[in-house]
Design an enzyme around this catalytic site. Sequence first.
Site, PDB file in Angstrom:
ATOM      1  N   GLU A  92      16.521  27.410  38.956  1.00 32.31           N
ATOM      2  CA  GLU A  92      15.833  27.727  37.705  1.00 32.31           C
ATOM      3  C   GLU A  92      16.621  28.818  36.985  1.00 32.31           C
ATOM      4  OE1 GLU A  92      11.679  29.025  35.513  1.00 32.31           O
ATOM      5  OE2 GLU A  92      11.703  28.945  37.707  1.00 32.31           O
ATOM      6  N   GLU A 134      18.188  35.288  36.668  1.00 31.43           N
ATOM      7  CA  GLU A 134      17.527  36.074  35.623  1.00 31.43           C
ATOM      8  C   GLU A 134      18.292  37.385  35.406  1.00 31.43           C
ATOM      9  OE1 GLU A 134      15.793  37.165  32.700  1.00 31.43           O
ATOM     10  OE2 GLU A 134      14.731  35.415  33.513  1.00 31.43           O
ATOM     11  N   ASP A 178      15.083  31.392  25.168  1.00 29.99           N
ATOM     12  CA  ASP A 178      14.976  31.994  23.845  1.00 29.99           C
ATOM     13  C   ASP A 178      15.303  30.944  22.787  1.00 29.99           C
ATOM     14  OD1 ASP A 178      15.358  33.511  21.471  1.00 29.99           O
ATOM     15  OD2 ASP A 178      15.784  35.283  22.671  1.00 29.99           O
ATOM     16  N   LYS A 222      16.109  31.365  13.927  1.00 33.92           N
ATOM     17  CA  LYS A 222      16.852  31.411  12.664  1.00 33.92           C
ATOM     18  C   LYS A 222      18.069  30.492  12.738  1.00 33.92           C
ATOM     19  CE  LYS A 222      15.528  36.147  11.423  1.00 33.92           C
ATOM     20  NZ  LYS A 222      16.017  37.515  11.099  1.00 33.92           N
ATOM     21  N   ASP A 231       8.484  25.592  23.746  1.00 32.44           N
ATOM     22  CA  ASP A 231       7.290  25.550  22.908  1.00 32.44           C
ATOM     23  C   ASP A 231       7.665  25.708  21.431  1.00 32.44           C
ATOM     24  OD1 ASP A 231       8.105  28.164  23.284  1.00 32.44           O
ATOM     25  OD2 ASP A 231       6.091  28.995  23.140  1.00 32.44           O
ATOM     26  N   THR A 259       2.364  28.372  32.316  1.00 33.05           N
ATOM     27  CA  THR A 259       2.431  29.832  32.256  1.00 33.05           C
ATOM     28  C   THR A 259       1.270  30.393  31.433  1.00 33.05           C
ATOM     29  OG1 THR A 259       3.779  29.908  30.240  1.00 33.05           O
ATOM     30  CG2 THR A 259       4.936  29.656  32.329  1.00 33.05           C
ATOM     31  N   LYS A 260       1.067  31.703  31.562  1.00 32.45           N
ATOM     32  CA  LYS A 260       0.010  32.365  30.818  1.00 32.45           C
ATOM     33  C   LYS A 260       0.242  32.275  29.313  1.00 32.45           C
ATOM     34  CE  LYS A 260      -1.207  35.718  34.428  1.00 32.45           C
ATOM     35  NZ  LYS A 260      -1.263  37.152  34.801  1.00 32.45           N
ATOM     36  N   PHE A 261       1.503  32.489  28.891  1.00 30.86           N
ATOM     37  CA  PHE A 261       1.745  32.435  27.455  1.00 30.86           C
ATOM     38  C   PHE A 261       1.683  31.005  26.943  1.00 30.86           C
ATOM     39  CE2 PHE A 261       6.182  31.484  28.491  1.00 30.86           C
ATOM     40  CZ  PHE A 261       6.633  30.763  27.396  1.00 30.86           C
TER      41      PHE A 261
END
Length: 238
Positions: free
Chosen positions: A68, A93, A143, A147, A179, A216-218
């Site tokens: 991942e 990460e 990310d 733009k 998303d 996920t929470k978000f």
Amino acid sequence: MTDHQNQTDSSPITTRRGVRSFVIRQGRMTDGQKKAYERLWPKYGLTREQGVIDPREIFGREAWLNLEIGFGMGQSLVEMAEAAPEQDFIGVEVHAPGVGALLKEVEERSLENVRVYAIDANDVIDLCLPDAGLDRVMVFFPDPWPKKKHHKRRLIQHEFVQRLRHKLRVGGILHLATDWENYAEHMLEVMDGSEGFVNARDEGGYSPRPEHRPITKFEKRGEKLGHGVWDLVYRRTN
């Protein structure tokens, strides 16, 4: 996974030059994260200096191997690892508090099937992984760089995908999720135009969320606000 809407911290460990797909932000680990990092890194941490790894030596067995890229605070990665103890997981990460949080969860859940890199994913791919050694690569909620002038910074590009392809075994899976609809369209265009991959869905397009990918929470928060989520699942063909 990375909650790109709430990133305020970062890891300092990266040397790769060129256009980056992430921003290095200053931040501090909590005491718990720092202690977990210091105590557990010798056991679970992997480094650039180790060179190309042999997963069988790292994990002490031969098993389905997942990678991942950009696991954020690590909650989803540990959930996947706990749900599939017969599989092995390597997380990447650059966000130091996230690495500390992941290691803390790994210890609390007594997981033995997780290892971690805290460096640029490009270095992991180019310098640390054997060819055709991965069964699945996951890139969840990178990310989006919304733009237009920043689209070149998006992680999912033809060149990056081809480098991942060589690390996957033939038949291996590349699973992407976002998303941001515009990024989803970009991902779909990149993947459909990438040599050596085929959409896992016969009809093509986006896939339903596979059961192995935790919500996920978000992501839950976004769903309540009417935000969509798009999963793309492709297999290496050659």
